[in-house]
Design a protein around this motif. Structure first.
Motif: not given
Length: 142
Positions: A12-13, A44, A47, A89, A119
């Motif tokens: 995710p990041p 987001p 995470a 998200s 995130t």
């Protein structure tokens, strides 16, 4: 940490920073739109769901009729996490955009930057532990 956990934590990041980097592509680029939409729709939330995955899996789903040999529990839990990821998200995107609008600092780049940072911070958070299941119902004596 297993390779699957590492991918679940890092993807995710990386998607957020990739979406931010995709802003350098031309405006009408399908690759730019795809990177941004996929991150905003799932990044987001993925995470955040990873942080609470153990708590979500502590009580498996029960089907309307218990039939041996069906994978209802597995498919139901997967669908639950997927929908929670998407809704979280969307909620985080709306909240971030609203805060930036209220602060008179709204732009697409700032929204993506803030979400990529949030995130990344969520990816560094340790996962929650599952609470032990209680054998008593609410309001009943032990």
């Amino acid at each position: 940490m297993t390779p699957r956990e590492l991918v679940t934590r890092v993807l995710p990041p990386c998607g957020g920073w990739l979406a931010l980097a995709a802003l350098a592509l031309p405006d009408a680029s399908p690759l730019r739109a795809a990177a941004v939409v996929v991150f905003l729709a799932a990044g987001p939330g993925a995470a955040v769901v990873r942080i609470g995955a153990a708590a979500l899996g502590s009580r498996p789903a029960r089907g309307p009729v218990d039939r041996p040999g069906t994978d209802f529990d597995q498919h139901s839990d997967l669908l639950e996490r997927l929908m929670l990821m998407i809704f979280l998200s969307v909620g985080v995107v709306l909240l971030t955009a609203t805060v930036l609008i209220a602060g008179h600092a709204f732009s697409g780049q700032r929204v993506l930057l803030a979400l990529a940072v949030l995130t990344t911070l969520a990816a560094f958070c340790p996962p929650m532990r599952a609470s032990p299941t209680s054998r008593t119902r609410k309001g009943s004596a032990p």
